[in-house]
Design a protein around this motif. Structure first.
Motif, PDB file in Angstrom:
ATOM      1  N   ALA A  34     105.181  76.870  68.582  1.00  0.00           N
ATOM      2  CA  ALA A  34     105.911  75.994  67.669  1.00  0.00           C
ATOM      3  C   ALA A  34     107.262  76.577  67.302  1.00  0.00           C
ATOM      4  CB  ALA A  34     105.076  75.754  66.408  1.00  0.00           C
ATOM      5  N   GLU A  35     107.365  77.883  67.237  1.00  0.00           N
ATOM      6  CA  GLU A  35     108.624  78.497  66.810  1.00  0.00           C
ATOM      7  C   GLU A  35     109.734  78.314  67.826  1.00  0.00           C
ATOM      8  OE1 GLU A  35     108.409  83.122  68.306  1.00  0.00           O
ATOM      9  OE2 GLU A  35     107.865  82.660  66.243  1.00  0.00           O
ATOM     10  N   GLY A  36     109.386  77.897  69.047  1.00  0.00           N
ATOM     11  CA  GLY A  36     110.409  77.666  70.053  1.00  0.00           C
ATOM     12  C   GLY A  36     111.006  76.274  70.019  1.00  0.00           C
ATOM     13  N   GLU A  37     110.454  75.376  69.201  1.00  0.00           N
ATOM     14  CA  GLU A  37     110.963  74.008  69.155  1.00  0.00           C
ATOM     15  C   GLU A  37     112.381  73.994  68.601  1.00  0.00           C
ATOM     16  OE1 GLU A  37     108.221  71.722  66.886  1.00  0.00           O
ATOM     17  OE2 GLU A  37     106.502  72.275  68.118  1.00  0.00           O
ATOM     18  N   ASN A  38     113.247  73.233  69.282  1.00  0.00           N
ATOM     19  CA  ASN A  38     114.648  73.231  68.878  1.00  0.00           C
ATOM     20  C   ASN A  38     115.241  71.834  68.965  1.00  0.00           C
ATOM     21  OD1 ASN A  38     116.991  74.449  67.941  1.00  0.00           O
ATOM     22  ND2 ASN A  38     117.776  74.819  69.998  1.00  0.00           N
ATOM     23  N   PHE A  39     114.384  70.806  68.889  1.00  0.00           N
ATOM     24  CA  PHE A  39     114.901  69.448  68.967  1.00  0.00           C
ATOM     25  C   PHE A  39     115.474  69.028  67.614  1.00  0.00           C
ATOM     26  CE2 PHE A  39     110.288  69.163  68.204  1.00  0.00           C
ATOM     27  CZ  PHE A  39     110.271  68.488  66.991  1.00  0.00           C
ATOM     28  N   LYS A  40     116.302  67.992  67.648  1.00  0.00           N
ATOM     29  CA  LYS A  40     116.892  67.465  66.416  1.00  0.00           C
ATOM     30  C   LYS A  40     116.601  65.980  66.335  1.00  0.00           C
ATOM     31  CE  LYS A  40     120.651  70.866  66.194  1.00  0.00           C
ATOM     32  NZ  LYS A  40     122.105  71.081  66.176  1.00  0.00           N
ATOM     33  N   ARG A  41     115.744  65.614  65.427  1.00  0.00           N
ATOM     34  CA  ARG A  41     115.425  64.226  65.150  1.00  0.00           C
ATOM     35  C   ARG A  41     115.420  64.041  63.643  1.00  0.00           C
ATOM     36  NH1 ARG A  41     116.170  64.454  69.770  1.00  0.00           N
ATOM     37  NH2 ARG A  41     115.043  63.495  71.510  1.00  0.00           N
ATOM     38  N   ALA A  42     116.102  63.002  63.176  1.00  0.00           N
ATOM     39  CA  ALA A  42     116.194  62.783  61.737  1.00  0.00           C
ATOM     40  C   ALA A  42     114.821  62.513  61.127  1.00  0.00           C
ATOM     41  CB  ALA A  42     117.131  61.607  61.453  1.00  0.00           C
ATOM     42  N   SER A  43     113.910  61.985  61.936  1.00  0.00           N
ATOM     43  CA  SER A  43     112.608  61.576  61.417  1.00  0.00           C
ATOM     44  C   SER A  43     111.535  62.643  61.543  1.00  0.00           C
ATOM     45  CB  SER A  43     112.137  60.318  62.146  1.00  0.00           C
ATOM     46  OG  SER A  43     112.143  60.527  63.548  1.00  0.00           O
ATOM     47  N   LEU A  44     111.856  63.796  62.156  1.00  0.00           N
ATOM     48  CA  LEU A  44     110.853  64.828  62.388  1.00  0.00           C
ATOM     49  C   LEU A  44     111.361  66.182  61.938  1.00  0.00           C
ATOM     50  CD1 LEU A  44     109.601  63.981  65.996  1.00  0.00           C
ATOM     51  CD2 LEU A  44     108.568  63.289  63.829  1.00  0.00           C
ATOM     52  N   GLN A  45     110.435  67.059  61.617  1.00  0.00           N
ATOM     53  CA  GLN A  45     110.747  68.445  61.330  1.00  0.00           C
ATOM     54  C   GLN A  45     110.339  69.301  62.521  1.00  0.00           C
ATOM     55  OE1 GLN A  45     108.681  69.454  57.709  1.00  0.00           O
ATOM     56  NE2 GLN A  45     110.294  68.616  56.403  1.00  0.00           N
ATOM     57  N   THR A  46     111.195  70.227  62.896  1.00  0.00           N
ATOM     58  CA  THR A  46     110.808  71.132  63.965  1.00  0.00           C
ATOM     59  C   THR A  46     109.659  72.013  63.494  1.00  0.00           C
ATOM     60  OG1 THR A  46     112.483  72.719  63.227  1.00  0.00           O
ATOM     61  CG2 THR A  46     113.119  71.185  64.962  1.00  0.00           C
ATOM     62  N   GLY A  47     108.814  72.375  64.423  1.00  0.00           N
ATOM     63  CA  GLY A  47     107.654  73.185  64.092  1.00  0.00           C
ATOM     64  C   GLY A  47     106.363  72.409  64.071  1.00  0.00           C
ATOM     65  N   ASP A  48     106.459  71.062  64.103  1.00  0.00           N
ATOM     66  CA  ASP A  48     105.260  70.222  64.114  1.00  0.00           C
ATOM     67  C   ASP A  48     105.020  69.574  65.465  1.00  0.00           C
ATOM     68  OD1 ASP A  48     104.771  70.768  61.461  1.00  0.00           O
ATOM     69  OD2 ASP A  48     105.860  69.007  60.728  1.00  0.00           O
ATOM     70  N   GLY A  49     105.851  69.884  66.447  1.00  0.00           N
ATOM     71  CA  GLY A  49     105.713  69.237  67.748  1.00  0.00           C
ATOM     72  C   GLY A  49     104.383  69.496  68.412  1.00  0.00           C
ATOM     73  N   PHE A  50     103.798  70.684  68.182  1.00  0.00           N
ATOM     74  CA  PHE A  50     102.520  70.993  68.839  1.00  0.00           C
ATOM     75  C   PHE A  50     101.411  70.078  68.349  1.00  0.00           C
ATOM     76  CE2 PHE A  50     102.377  73.451  64.974  1.00  0.00           C
ATOM     77  CZ  PHE A  50     101.047  73.585  64.638  1.00  0.00           C
ATOM     78  N   VAL A  51     101.485  69.633  67.091  1.00  0.00           N
ATOM     79  CA  VAL A  51     100.496  68.679  66.577  1.00  0.00           C
ATOM     80  C   VAL A  51     100.634  67.352  67.303  1.00  0.00           C
ATOM     81  CG1 VAL A  51      99.728  67.395  64.552  1.00  0.00           C
ATOM     82  CG2 VAL A  51     100.396  69.795  64.325  1.00  0.00           C
ATOM     83  N   ARG A  52     101.865  66.922  67.519  1.00  0.00           N
ATOM     84  CA  ARG A  52     102.098  65.647  68.196  1.00  0.00           C
ATOM     85  C   ARG A  52     101.763  65.730  69.684  1.00  0.00           C
ATOM     86  NH1 ARG A  52     105.110  65.699  63.680  1.00  0.00           N
ATOM     87  NH2 ARG A  52     105.382  63.666  62.653  1.00  0.00           N
ATOM     88  N   GLU A  53     101.905  66.904  70.261  1.00  0.00           N
ATOM     89  CA  GLU A  53     101.471  67.081  71.654  1.00  0.00           C
ATOM     90  C   GLU A  53      99.986  66.758  71.795  1.00  0.00           C
ATOM     91  OE1 GLU A  53     102.846  68.031  74.560  1.00  0.00           O
ATOM     92  OE2 GLU A  53     104.889  68.456  73.945  1.00  0.00           O
ATOM     93  N   GLU A  54      99.181  67.312  70.895  1.00  0.00           N
ATOM     94  CA  GLU A  54      97.746  67.039  70.956  1.00  0.00           C
ATOM     95  C   GLU A  54      97.465  65.586  70.601  1.00  0.00           C
ATOM     96  OE1 GLU A  54      93.556  69.029  69.545  1.00  0.00           O
ATOM     97  OE2 GLU A  54      95.283  69.267  68.232  1.00  0.00           O
ATOM     98  N   ALA A  55      98.183  65.044  69.616  1.00  0.00           N
ATOM     99  CA  ALA A  55      97.968  63.656  69.214  1.00  0.00           C
ATOM    100  C   ALA A  55      98.229  62.702  70.378  1.00  0.00           C
ATOM    101  CB  ALA A  55      98.864  63.313  68.029  1.00  0.00           C
ATOM    102  N   ALA A  56      99.294  62.947  71.141  1.00  0.00           N
ATOM    103  CA  ALA A  56      99.613  62.078  72.275  1.00  0.00           C
ATOM    104  C   ALA A  56      98.494  62.100  73.308  1.00  0.00           C
ATOM    105  CB  ALA A  56     100.933  62.506  72.911  1.00  0.00           C
ATOM    106  N   TYR A  57      97.948  63.292  73.551  1.00  0.00           N
ATOM    107  CA  TYR A  57      96.835  63.374  74.498  1.00  0.00           C
ATOM    108  C   TYR A  57      95.637  62.570  74.003  1.00  0.00           C
ATOM    109  CZ  TYR A  57      92.629  65.033  76.735  1.00  0.00           C
ATOM    110  OH  TYR A  57      91.411  65.079  77.371  1.00  0.00           O
TER     111      TYR A  57
END
Length: 474
Positions: free
Chosen positions: A198-221
């Motif tokens: 999670a600490e490697g996430e570096n995207f910029k989206r107004a609607s998301l916070q970096t560091g939570d992408g791994f949760v969404r990775e599992e959610a998408a699966y």
């Protein structure tokens, strides 16, 4: 490593024994020490010979950079969590060594065997498509990958487990970029999974916070898996990895097999029949329905893999860390990878319509599982409202997939500044369902929805009922 209580633990390889709730295998460092002791006892004092023998035992090609000769060994421990932990945990590794080495990010998406022969092994139509794409590829706006992924054989859970019983496991550190450090897990010389911190996430989206992408990775699966894995998202689970005592949180994901490249390296035929031969309409629709339901904010052509050397090609969707924003922040959807495909401009196939209905039918169970992986409630509502839209528009009314996608997207001609059709309906429905929701503008002057109390005042069922009425009316 054996899974127990929702967790699976793996460390090094070379010990054997009966499966236990936690099976920890030690490095071959013990064998190295034993070899050194034997050598010292029998040596005549020639230190150079001793060092060369040790280097050969450790693997001289991996000697550390400071010239010490001996390959560096690091303790690496992967702890897999969540409902899919058992898939990764019950992978018999056998005797061998767990190693860390660096790899370029470009190589991260490649399986050496599949890429070795390149396009020469593909069909003539595929080679022609790649050549056309190379000549005609337009200039693109830069997009950011949310997390890295690699490819390997076996996108099913059974294949993943079956291929993990070869002779060694390896954790490979990939170079940093948008994703930061990424670790490939290799067994028997083949990539089987990747850990994405999670600490490697570096995207910029107004609607998301970096560091939570791994949760969404599992959610998408999970969203795809509960609809029979029609879109083919690889097995994904939350995980942590400990390297030399440093604990990193993230996700672990299986690799794809039979990868021939990224979709951006190929040109989708414009002729409907040729396009359907290249990628079947049902495959394209399954991917598009998943992206719409997730409100994918990063589906560009660099995170969609093309599979199989023979036509029709399969699709391998990767990188789902930018999806499922809160229900009032729906203005950043990106479907660039497939939006212009001719297959999606026609009335939907019966497969697509049945998939849309199935997704809605299984929505309660899907939402329950997403809450179980700690996806915020406001983001679960996003899945609910978009699954409802897909069900009504495609499943019930038979609207073309691309047409529905355009209802979700903001208009490029207005510079993406104005609300989309879907956002306008959300703005109308939310106050009727008890939420304080109003139109505002961000620092760039783009329209966006604003809510009070984090949207917690929303009566979700009343909100969905209002939206369904609007969907059917319009």
């Amino acid at each position: 490593a054996a899974a127990s209580g929702g967790g699976a633990h793996a460390q090094g390889c070379s010990a054997t024994g009966a499966a236990t709730d936690r099976l920890v295998k030690t490095f071959t460092i013990s064998a190295i020490v034993k070899k050194a002791a034997q050598t010292l006892r029998s040596a005549s004092g020639n230190l150079r010979e001793i060092r060369e023998e040790l280097e050969q035992e450790c693997g001289g090609d991996n000697a550390d950079e400071d010239g010490g000769g001996m390959a560096r060994t690091e303790t690496v421990m992967v702890n897999v969590h969540g409902p899919c932990a058992g898939v990764f945990g019950h992978m018999p590794v056998g005797a061998g060594t767990l190693e860390c080495r660096k790899m370029s990010k470009m190589d991260a998406h490649r399986n050496d065997d599949d890429f070795a022969s390149g396009l020469e092994a593909c069909t003539p139509a595929t080679r022609e498509a790649a050549e056309i794409a190379a000549r005609e590829r337009p200039q693109r706006l830069p997009r950011c990958d949310t997390v890295g992924l690699e490819s390997d054989r076996g996108k099913s859970r059974d294949n993943l487990v079956n291929r993990a019983h070869t002779n060694f496991a390896r954790a490979v550190s990939l170079d940093a970029g948008q994703t930061g450090a990424v670790y490939a897990l290799e067994v028997g010389g083949e990539k089987i999974a990747v850990f994405k911190p999670a600490e490697g996430e570096n995207f910029k989206r107004a609607s998301l916070q970096t560091g939570d992408g791994f949760v969404r990775e599992e959610a998408a699966y999970l969203v795809d898996r509960l609809c029979e894995s029609r879109a083919g998202v690889p097995v994904t689970s939350r995980a942590s990895i400990e390297v030399d005592g440093k604990l990193l949180q993230g996700s672990v994901q299986a690799f794809f097999g039979n990868v021939i490249g990224f979709i951006e390296d190929f040109a989708m035929p414009r002729d409907p029949d040729l396009a359907n031969e290249f990628v079947r309409q049902e495959s394209a629709e399954a991917l598009a329905l998943l992206d719409m339901r997730l409100l994918n904010m990063d589906r560009h052509s660099g995170n969609l893999l093309l599979l199989n050397r023979e036509k029709p090609h399969g699709l391998g969707p990767i990188d789902h860390g930018c999806c499922l924003p809160p229900w009032w922040l729906l203005g950043e959807a990106i479907f660039d990878a497939w939006l212009d495909w001719v297959q999606l401009r026609h009335p939907p196939s019966e497969d697509a319509r049945s998939l849309a209905r199935l997704a809605h039918e299984r929505l309660p169970r899907t939402c329950e599982m997403l809450r179980g992986v700690n996806l915020p409630p406001a983001c679960v509502v996003t899945l609910q409202l978009l699954t409802l839209l897909v069900k009504v528009a495609i499943g019930d009314l038979g609207a073309p997939v691309a047409a529905v996608a355009h209802l979700i997207l903001r208009d490029e001609d207005t510079g993406f500044m104005e609300l989309s059709w879907l956002e306008k309906l959300v703005l109308e429905a939310a106050p009727k369902a008890g939420a304080v929701c109003r139109l505002g503008k961000n620092e760039r002057g783009d329209e966006e929805l604003e809510v009070e109390n984090g949207g917690e005042d929303l009566d979700v069922q009343a909100f969905l009922a209002e939206l369904e009425t609007s969907f059917r009316a319009e």
